[in-house]
Design a protein around this motif. Structure first.
Motif, mmCIF file in Angstrom:
data_model
loop_
_atom_site.group_PDB
_atom_site.id
_atom_site.type_symbol
_atom_site.label_atom_id
_atom_site.label_comp_id
_atom_site.label_asym_id
_atom_site.label_seq_id
_atom_site.Cartn_x
_atom_site.Cartn_y
_atom_site.Cartn_z
ATOM 1 N N VAL A 67 -36.524 -5.643 -40.230
ATOM 2 C CA VAL A 67 -35.846 -4.863 -41.078
ATOM 3 C C VAL A 67 -34.578 -5.222 -41.491
ATOM 4 C CG1 VAL A 67 -35.344 -2.504 -41.467
ATOM 5 C CG2 VAL A 67 -36.958 -2.947 -40.134
ATOM 6 N N ASP A 68 -34.455 -5.255 -42.897
ATOM 7 C CA ASP A 68 -33.117 -5.800 -43.373
ATOM 8 C C ASP A 68 -32.357 -4.241 -43.893
ATOM 9 O OD1 ASP A 68 -33.659 -8.556 -43.954
ATOM 10 O OD2 ASP A 68 -35.349 -7.925 -45.548
ATOM 11 N N VAL A 69 -32.795 -3.142 -44.438
ATOM 12 C CA VAL A 69 -32.101 -2.051 -44.749
ATOM 13 C C VAL A 69 -32.824 -0.819 -44.049
ATOM 14 C CG1 VAL A 69 -31.473 -0.699 -46.753
ATOM 15 C CG2 VAL A 69 -31.527 -3.379 -46.965
ATOM 16 N N VAL A 70 -32.000 -0.025 -43.570
ATOM 17 C CA VAL A 70 -32.541 1.391 -43.018
ATOM 18 C C VAL A 70 -31.734 2.495 -43.917
ATOM 19 C CG1 VAL A 70 -32.746 2.772 -41.073
ATOM 20 C CG2 VAL A 70 -32.956 0.583 -40.941
ATOM 21 N N HIS A 71 -32.761 3.102 -44.675
ATOM 22 C CA HIS A 71 -32.032 4.438 -45.438
ATOM 23 C C HIS A 71 -32.413 5.662 -44.975
ATOM 24 C CE1 HIS A 71 -30.965 5.282 -50.276
ATOM 25 N NE2 HIS A 71 -30.549 6.032 -49.195
ATOM 26 N N VAL A 72 -31.395 6.224 -44.535
ATOM 27 C CA VAL A 72 -31.544 7.492 -43.829
ATOM 28 C C VAL A 72 -31.158 8.896 -44.866
ATOM 29 C CG1 VAL A 72 -31.332 6.560 -41.551
ATOM 30 C CG2 VAL A 72 -29.562 7.564 -42.586
ATOM 31 N N HIS A 73 -32.029 9.712 -44.718
ATOM 32 C CA HIS A 73 -31.752 10.840 -45.708
ATOM 33 C C HIS A 73 -31.401 12.268 -45.059
ATOM 34 C CE1 HIS A 73 -33.554 8.664 -49.022
ATOM 35 N NE2 HIS A 73 -34.174 7.798 -48.055
ATOM 36 N N LYS A 74 -31.307 12.494 -43.739
ATOM 37 C CA LYS A 74 -30.793 13.686 -43.249
ATOM 38 C C LYS A 74 -30.153 13.233 -41.796
ATOM 39 C CE LYS A 74 -32.139 17.126 -46.322
ATOM 40 N NZ LYS A 74 -31.066 18.025 -46.684
ATOM 41 N N GLY A 75 -29.630 14.374 -41.171
ATOM 42 C CA GLY A 75 -28.868 14.227 -40.147
ATOM 43 C C GLY A 75 -29.382 13.597 -38.722
ATOM 44 N N ILE A 76 -30.665 14.355 -38.509
ATOM 45 C CA ILE A 76 -31.294 13.630 -37.493
ATOM 46 C C ILE A 76 -31.886 12.037 -37.636
ATOM 47 C CG2 ILE A 76 -33.425 13.727 -35.968
ATOM 48 C CD1 ILE A 76 -33.650 17.018 -36.182
ATOM 49 N N ALA A 77 -32.337 11.820 -38.948
ATOM 50 C CA ALA A 77 -32.653 10.446 -39.161
ATOM 51 C C ALA A 77 -31.380 9.704 -39.061
ATOM 52 C CB ALA A 77 -33.233 10.452 -40.565
ATOM 53 N N HIS A 78 -30.364 9.964 -39.451
ATOM 54 C CA HIS A 78 -29.216 9.326 -39.237
ATOM 55 C C HIS A 78 -28.802 9.036 -37.871
ATOM 56 C CE1 HIS A 78 -24.458 8.954 -40.386
ATOM 57 N NE2 HIS A 78 -24.983 7.947 -39.760
ATOM 58 N N SER A 79 -28.744 9.918 -36.875
ATOM 59 C CA SER A 79 -28.525 9.701 -35.662
ATOM 60 C C SER A 79 -29.468 8.899 -34.883
ATOM 61 C CB SER A 79 -28.333 10.970 -34.774
ATOM 62 O OG SER A 79 -27.471 11.953 -35.404
ATOM 63 N N ILE A 80 -30.572 9.193 -35.184
ATOM 64 C CA ILE A 80 -31.680 8.142 -34.460
ATOM 65 C C ILE A 80 -31.683 6.896 -34.744
ATOM 66 C CG2 ILE A 80 -34.087 7.940 -34.279
ATOM 67 C CD1 ILE A 80 -33.120 10.492 -32.959
ATOM 68 N N ALA A 81 -31.374 6.519 -36.260
ATOM 69 C CA ALA A 81 -31.103 5.088 -36.641
ATOM 70 C C ALA A 81 -29.933 4.440 -36.100
ATOM 71 C CB ALA A 81 -31.095 5.136 -38.114
ATOM 72 N N LEU A 82 -28.866 5.273 -35.820
ATOM 73 C CA LEU A 82 -27.359 4.932 -35.567
ATOM 74 C C LEU A 82 -27.913 4.427 -34.012
ATOM 75 C CD1 LEU A 82 -24.455 4.098 -35.264
ATOM 76 C CD2 LEU A 82 -24.334 6.869 -34.687
ATOM 77 N N PHE A 83 -28.391 5.172 -33.117
ATOM 78 C CA PHE A 83 -28.745 5.010 -31.749
ATOM 79 C C PHE A 83 -29.680 3.778 -31.730
ATOM 80 C CE2 PHE A 83 -27.859 9.456 -30.684
ATOM 81 C CZ PHE A 83 -26.658 9.098 -29.861
ATOM 82 N N ALA A 84 -30.608 3.485 -32.725
ATOM 83 C CA ALA A 84 -31.515 2.474 -32.447
ATOM 84 C C ALA A 84 -30.756 0.916 -32.531
ATOM 85 C CB ALA A 84 -32.479 2.645 -33.609
ATOM 86 N N THR A 85 -29.806 1.049 -33.305
ATOM 87 C CA THR A 85 -29.036 -0.192 -33.607
ATOM 88 C C THR A 85 -28.502 -0.758 -32.290
ATOM 89 O OG1 THR A 85 -26.887 0.896 -34.189
ATOM 90 C CG2 THR A 85 -28.282 0.239 -35.912
#
Length: 378
Positions: free
Chosen positions: A84-102
């Motif tokens: 994956v090159d780009v992760v585009h998140v659209h709400k708060g839960i999506a943002h947190s999960i993507a951040l932890f995933a990094t």
């Protein structure tokens, strides 16, 4: 630009939610431009079936809450497996999960965070917006100002990209206005004033109070409040109308999937939201359909509606001003026709889905280019 591997992540799944519409529109548009796109969301809701219908990859994750480490670990594997090159998140839960995933993945994709509401960032979100985030996309300048100030972010990291309208779907030549008017029981000589949204801050009570002020002048004026979430909300709307003597002139309507037809059924589309808003999607879509609009001069609405050219603006919570704006349009059909033409033109030039795609692609490319030649922290 070269094809990218992109994830669009959102925990919500109903197309009655504006963020879902905009996320899906972006995912589909990017895929049509040759990018490898997957939507990550919950299995519940409308999104999985619609994604498969459109030929988009869909990845189901629970996304239970902002600390769902299990979903974060699964997402990390997706980062690596799909390169994956780009992760585009659209709400708060999506943002947190993507951040932890990094922190669990070998790969560090670009993280872009969408922000469509003007509420200030709280302490928790201020932290999130400073960790491994490459850019914020806000849907209007007004939200950018709020995010920069409350999040203490560099202005250059916050990008305004207006949400877009699918001009093919919201085409006045394709909308079936008469079908909806028959369904709503409207006579040919009756006038429909319509608003979408029945949350308190959407200003629907101000709308009905304005309608009550006009009842003596315009006997054929009906007012619809669309997107009442359940029978209890419909009953609340009806009770408020009854208190103001216009119960027989108010239509409480539930969620709809045929919004081009619903909006085109109205002579005037309004949105009187007074807090938390970016740019109201209802106004944008009605303008694309060539329906005259009245919006509150709040949030980013003045960035969309040029008062007197592409619609009318009224001060938030000002019931007499709203009534005056409706009266003005009803008494001057030529004004309504001129505003409708200006509205469609304005959306075509700056608020279409294609314009949005161009700007999002350019943002992704700019961030990736700035990363090239330098090592990204693991």
């Amino acid at each position: 630009m070269k094809p990218l591997s992109i994830l669009q992540i959102l925990e919500k799944g109903l197309f009655s939610t504006g963020s879902v519409v905009q996320m899906f529109q972006l995912a589909r548009g990017l895929a049509r431009r040759g990018h490898r796109v997957a939507i990550v969301s919950r299995e519940q809701g409308d999104v999985p079936a619609k994604a498969r219908e459109e030929g988009l990859d869909f990845i189901a994750l629970p996304l239970k809450n902002e600390f769902d480490i299990g979903s974060a670990r699964c997402l990390a594997r997706v980062f690596d497996e799909r390169a994956v090159d780009v992760v585009h998140v659209h709400k708060g839960i999506a943002h947190s999960i993507a951040l932890f995933a990094t922190f669990f993945s070998k790969r560090r994709p670009v993280i872009v965070v969408n922000r469509g509401v003007s509420f200030p960032l709280d302490a928790f979100n201020r932290v999130k917006f400073h960790v491994r985030m490459d850019a914020v996309v806000t849907v209007c300048e007004d939200i950018k100002k709020v995010i920069v100030a409350s999040g203490r972010l560099p202005a250059g990291k916050v990008n305004v990209v207006y949400a877009g309208v699918d001009l093919e779907r919201f085409d006045p030549r394709r909308a079936d206005r008469e079908r909806v008017r028959r369904e709503f029981g409207l006579a040919p000589d009756e006038t429909l004033l319509l608003q979408v949204g029945a949350r308190e801050w959407k200003g629907w009570k101000d709308l009905l109070q304005s309608s009550a002020l006009l009842a003596g002048e315009f006997s054929g004026l009906k007012t619809a409040v669309v997107a009442c979430e359940d029978d209890a909300k419909k009953a609340e709307v009806a009770a408020f109308a009854r208190e103001h003597g216009i119960e027989d002139r108010v239509l409480p309507i539930g969620f709809r999937s045929d919004m081009p037809d619903v909006l085109s059924a109205a002579e005037i589309v309004a949105d009187l939201s007074y807090e938390g808003l970016g740019i109201t999607g209802t106004l944008r879509e009605a303008m694309a359909l060539g329906v005259p609009v009245i919006g509150s001069a709040a949030g980013g609405n003045p960035e969309l509606v040029v008062d007197g050219e592409s619609g009318l603006l009224v001060p938030p919570r000002d019931v007499p001003a709203m009534a005056a704006a409706v009266r003005r349009l009803l008494r001057d059909p030529a004004l309504g026709a001129r505003l409708a033409r200006g509205a469609r033109e304005r959306v075509e030039k700056g608020f279409s889905s294609e314009v949005r795609l161009d700007r999002i692609e350019a943002l992704y490319s700019r961030i990736l280019s700035s990363r090239s030649g330098r090592q990204v922290a693991p």
